[in-house]
Design a protein around this motif. Structure first.
Motif, short mmCIF file in Angstrom:
data_model
loop_
_atom_site.label_atom_id
_atom_site.label_comp_id
_atom_site.label_asym_id
_atom_site.label_seq_id
_atom_site.Cartn_x
_atom_site.Cartn_y
_atom_site.Cartn_z
N ALA A 107 14.13 -4.41 -3.48
CA ALA A 107 14.45 -3.04 -3.86
C ALA A 107 13.23 -2.25 -4.33
CB ALA A 107 15.51 -3.04 -4.96
N MET A 108 12.26 -2.94 -4.92
CA MET A 108 11.10 -2.21 -5.42
C MET A 108 9.89 -3.13 -5.48
SD MET A 108 12.13 -1.99 -9.46
CE MET A 108 10.57 -1.20 -9.87
N ALA A 109 8.73 -2.52 -5.40
CA ALA A 109 7.49 -3.29 -5.48
C ALA A 109 7.30 -3.82 -6.90
CB ALA A 109 6.31 -2.42 -5.07
N ALA A 110 6.70 -4.99 -7.00
CA ALA A 110 6.50 -5.61 -8.32
C ALA A 110 5.54 -4.80 -9.18
CB ALA A 110 5.97 -7.03 -8.13
N CYS A 111 4.59 -4.14 -8.53
CA CYS A 111 3.59 -3.40 -9.28
C CYS A 111 4.07 -2.02 -9.69
CB CYS A 111 2.32 -3.26 -8.46
SG CYS A 111 2.56 -2.32 -6.92
N LYS B 106 3.46 3.12 -2.97
CA LYS B 106 2.62 2.94 -1.80
C LYS B 106 1.42 2.09 -2.20
CE LYS B 106 3.67 7.42 0.36
NZ LYS B 106 3.08 8.66 0.87
N PRO B 107 0.91 1.26 -1.26
CA PRO B 107 1.53 0.93 0.04
C PRO B 107 2.47 -0.27 -0.03
CG PRO B 107 -0.63 -0.06 -0.06
CD PRO B 107 -0.43 0.63 -1.38
N CYS B 108 2.57 -0.87 -1.25
CA CYS B 108 3.35 -2.10 -1.37
C CYS B 108 4.80 -1.91 -0.97
CB CYS B 108 3.26 -2.62 -2.80
SG CYS B 108 1.59 -3.16 -3.29
N GLN B 109 5.41 -0.82 -1.42
CA GLN B 109 6.82 -0.60 -1.14
C GLN B 109 7.06 -0.47 0.37
OE1 GLN B 109 9.31 -0.68 -3.35
NE2 GLN B 109 10.77 -0.47 -1.68
N ILE B 110 6.18 0.23 1.06
CA ILE B 110 6.34 0.40 2.51
C ILE B 110 6.20 -0.95 3.21
CG2 ILE B 110 5.30 1.42 4.57
CD1 ILE B 110 4.47 3.79 2.81
N THR B 111 5.20 -1.72 2.82
CA THR B 111 5.01 -3.05 3.41
C THR B 111 6.19 -3.95 3.11
OG1 THR B 111 2.62 -2.81 3.15
CG2 THR B 111 3.47 -5.03 3.55
N LEU B 112 6.72 -3.82 1.89
CA LEU B 112 7.87 -4.62 1.50
C LEU B 112 9.07 -4.35 2.41
CD1 LEU B 112 8.75 -6.54 -0.85
CD2 LEU B 112 9.66 -4.51 -1.98
N CYS C 64 -0.64 -5.54 -2.98
CA CYS C 64 -1.43 -6.01 -4.10
C CYS C 64 -1.12 -7.48 -4.35
CB CYS C 64 -1.13 -5.18 -5.35
SG CYS C 64 0.53 -5.47 -6.05
N PRO C 65 -2.00 -8.21 -5.03
CA PRO C 65 -1.79 -9.65 -5.23
C PRO C 65 -0.44 -9.99 -5.87
CG PRO C 65 -4.03 -9.06 -5.82
CD PRO C 65 -3.30 -7.77 -5.55
N GLU C 66 0.01 -9.17 -6.83
CA GLU C 66 1.28 -9.46 -7.50
C GLU C 66 2.45 -9.35 -6.54
OE1 GLU C 66 3.85 -8.09 -11.45
OE2 GLU C 66 2.10 -6.94 -10.81
N CYS C 67 2.48 -8.29 -5.75
CA CYS C 67 3.56 -8.11 -4.77
C CYS C 67 3.47 -9.16 -3.67
CB CYS C 67 3.50 -6.71 -4.17
SG CYS C 67 3.95 -5.40 -5.32
#
Length: 322
Positions: free
Chosen positions: A245-249, A253-259, A292-295
């Protein structure tokens, strides 16, 4: 060879043979094998028991030797089976062939019938060496397949063998033919290879017709598996909870899109290939460095759990637990 004709099988027709076996092939040609009772009895307790009973005086003869009709046995299958009984060392060369599953199918079928355990045991051992039983093993084979595809592409485009690939054929492995592996596993009692063999056959997209002479039960297993896998995957679509549902960080962007793209590719893999066993990175669900590393860690863990759960349920998907 004309339909309804008959012939001797030269390399299995010994002048000093004391029993003749007869069988028909697919062209309805009766073929004769003049062999030795001692050789058959040495390998098969079924033949040993058969020869303890004296043949009746009215038994038919062929070329002056008692003849036994092998009703129910195909002549070509019998030829392959008898060839191994006379030359057991040949099985080692057969096991090294890329199509060993097809080559050993007929001998194993008759080895099961006549209780020749060493043929079945060697076939089962090679099958177990040739098929993965874990997600990590599957990844190893799939990576090798990609390397071979790239190697073949380089050769096709360049029109020559690239020197960089000189040592590759000794290192890369490919999965055996899945359909014949399933058939062979049934004959030599190697059920451990069935889950990934069925999975490999499923990804070939040959779902709506039984081209492979699978048993009716196994053909049905293949047909219903995709629906079962789809139902399972839909239950994993936990869009309301982390990490889908959401990026960890917390960054859109850009984590949410990649997710979201990762989940879309997961869904596409299930629809097309019937599984979620692709690498997280390197042309799998996303490229390295896109989050990002966390995501990245959270997504890798989530996909890893899905993959482990998927592998743990392969028996159920293909109804192999029944």
């Amino acid at each position: 060879m004309a339909l309804g004709s008959e012939a001797r099988v030269p390399h299995l027709y010994f002048e000093d043979g004391n029993i003749v076996l007869s069988a028909r092939n697919s062209e309805n040609c009766t073929q004769y094998f003049r062999v030795h009772r001692s050789v058959l009895a040495k390998h098969s307790p079924v033949f040993a028991d058969m020869f303890t009973v004296p043949l009746p005086s009215t038994v038919d003869e062929y070329d002056g030797v008692p003849v036994v009709s092998m009703a129910g046995d195909d002549a070509d299958d019998l030829e392959a089976f008898l060839s191994l009984l006379y030359n057991p060392e040949d099985i080692s060369q057969i096991l090294e062939q890329w199509d060993f599953t097809w080559l050993l199918l007929a001998p194993c079928k008759l080895a099961k019938k006549y209780l020749v355990d060493w043929i079945r045991n060697m076939a089962a051992s090679q099958l177990k060496k040739s098929w993965p039983t874990t997600a990590a093993g599957w990844f190893s084979f799939v990576d090798d397949e990609k390397k071979m595809e790239f190697r073949d592409c380089v050769q096709a485009v360049s029109g020559r063998w690239d020197p960089d690939w000189d040592d590759v054929p000794l290192q890369l492995r490919s999965l055996p033919d899945p359909a014949s592996s399933i058939l062979l596993a049934r004959e030599c009692d190697a059920p451990s290879i069935l889950p990934f063999a069925f999975l490999d056959l499923l990804r070939s997209h040959a779902l709506y017709e039984n081209k492979f002479n699978l048993s009716p039960d196994d053909a049905h297993r293949l047909l219903v598996a995709r629906e079962r896998i789809g139902d399972w995957f839909n239950k994993q679509a936990d869009y309301c909870h982390y990490p889908w549902a959401m990026a960890a960080c917390g960054s859109p962007k850009p984590c949410q899109i990649t997710l979201l793209r990762t989940w879309t590719l997961l869904s596409d893999t299930v629809c097309r290939e019937g599984h979620v066993l692709r690498q997280v990175e390197s042309n799998g669900y996303h490229q390295a460095g896109e989050m990002c590393p966390e995501c990245e860690t959270k997504v890798r863990n989530k996909v890893g759990k899905l993959q482990n759960s998927f592998v743990a349920q392969l028996d159920t998907f293909f109804q192999l637990d029944k």
